[in-house]
Design an enzyme around this catalytic site. Structure first.
Site, short mmCIF file in Angstrom:
data_model
loop_
_atom_site.label_atom_id
_atom_site.label_comp_id
_atom_site.label_asym_id
_atom_site.label_seq_id
_atom_site.Cartn_x
_atom_site.Cartn_y
_atom_site.Cartn_z
N ASN A 13 42.05 42.77 45.16
CA ASN A 13 42.63 43.59 44.07
C ASN A 13 41.68 43.63 42.88
O ASN A 13 41.53 44.66 42.23
CB ASN A 13 44.00 43.04 43.66
CG ASN A 13 45.10 43.51 44.59
OD1 ASN A 13 45.46 44.67 44.58
ND2 ASN A 13 45.59 42.61 45.40
N HIS A 108 52.72 42.78 43.31
CA HIS A 108 53.47 42.00 44.29
C HIS A 108 53.55 42.81 45.58
O HIS A 108 53.85 44.01 45.53
CB HIS A 108 54.87 41.65 43.76
CG HIS A 108 55.67 40.84 44.71
ND1 HIS A 108 55.45 39.49 44.90
CD2 HIS A 108 56.66 41.18 45.57
CE1 HIS A 108 56.28 39.03 45.82
NE2 HIS A 108 57.03 40.05 46.25
C1 GRF Z 1 47.71 39.30 48.50
O1 GRF Z 1 48.73 38.71 49.27
C2 GRF Z 1 48.30 40.35 47.63
O2 GRF Z 1 49.40 40.94 48.26
C3 GRF Z 1 48.77 39.58 46.43
O3 GRF Z 1 47.86 38.52 46.29
C4 GRF Z 1 47.24 38.24 47.54
C5 GRF Z 1 45.75 38.17 47.42
O4 GRF Z 1 45.24 39.34 46.96
N1 GRF Z 1 48.77 40.44 45.28
P1 GRF Z 1 43.65 39.46 46.60
O5 GRF Z 1 42.98 39.93 47.86
O6 GRF Z 1 43.19 38.08 46.19
O7 GRF Z 1 43.59 40.46 45.50
#
Ligand code: GRF
Length: 206
Positions: A13, A108
């Protein structure tokens, strides 16, 4: 706007935000990435893009209180306008949440208020979705309040749940949605297009 991204894991993200800033979609700058895990790949992503990455966790700050104080100090020093929790698996204390009311966003991996709250994170969310047998799931971006996954909803997008989906299939499909709606929410915030009245978030030109 000055953005701080809080992470704990792979940082996909975070990467989506970096990409959408670098391509001009988001009018903002990630001033700092703070990770609660020393070995989070997210810190490597930050480094690769010349963004300051800081570890604040159990190994260098013993109490949660101290960690939150340090985070608050950094946020103020860097004059942060928006905090984005991107897979952040630690707790922000009430003082910090109050100080940054409606300026902390979380992503989320479900359609809140389903499959959220204490214990519903990462793969556990998708397992619960499959176990329940719902036909739709998705992702939610919301402002953070004192609760867990209870703040005002900003954006949501749904995906189908297929009969033979594994947790991995679902996680992948939902993560792709996260990478769409989180940058969009940050863009709208940066352009001053999110108006919060109580629990309601209105998007508009204003
Ligand atoms: C993932 O499960 C996402 O759904 C939640 O955090 C976890 C890790 O995301 N938001 P990222 O790849 O570290 O951004």
């Amino acid at each position: 706007i000055n953005i701080a991204v809080l992470v704990s894991g792979g940082g996909t993200n975070l990467q989506a935000l970096i990409d959408h800033i670098e391509n001009g979609y988001i009018d903002g700058k990630i001033e700092v990435v703070i990770s609660s895990k020393e070995d989070a790949y997210a810190l490597k992503r930050a480094k690769k893009h010349g963004i300051e990455g800081i570890y604040i966790g159990k190994n260098n700050y013993y109490s949660l209180k101290e960690r939150n104080l340090k985070i608050l100090e950094i946020l103020e020093e860097k004059q942060i306008d928006l905090i984005v929790l991107a897979g952040y698996m630690s707790i922000l204390d009430e003082k910090l949440v109050k100080r940054y009311k409606n300026r902390i966003m979380n992503i989320h991996p479900s359609l809140i208020p389903s499959f959220c709250g204490k214990g519903f994170y990462g793969k556990k969310v998708h397992q619960a979705v499959i176990d329940y047998g719902v036909k739709l799931t998705g992702a939610t971006v919301h402002f953070v309040d004192e609760g867990t996954d209870t703040g005002p909803v900003i954006l949501q997008k749904s995906v189908d749940v297929k009969d033979d989906d594994t947790v991995e299939d679902l996680a992948k499909r939902v993560l792709a949605i996260e990478h769409e709606i989180l940058p969009m929410a940050v863009k709208l915030f940066a352009e001053g297009k999110l108006k919060v009245t109580g629990r309601k978030v209105r998007i508009g030109g204003f």
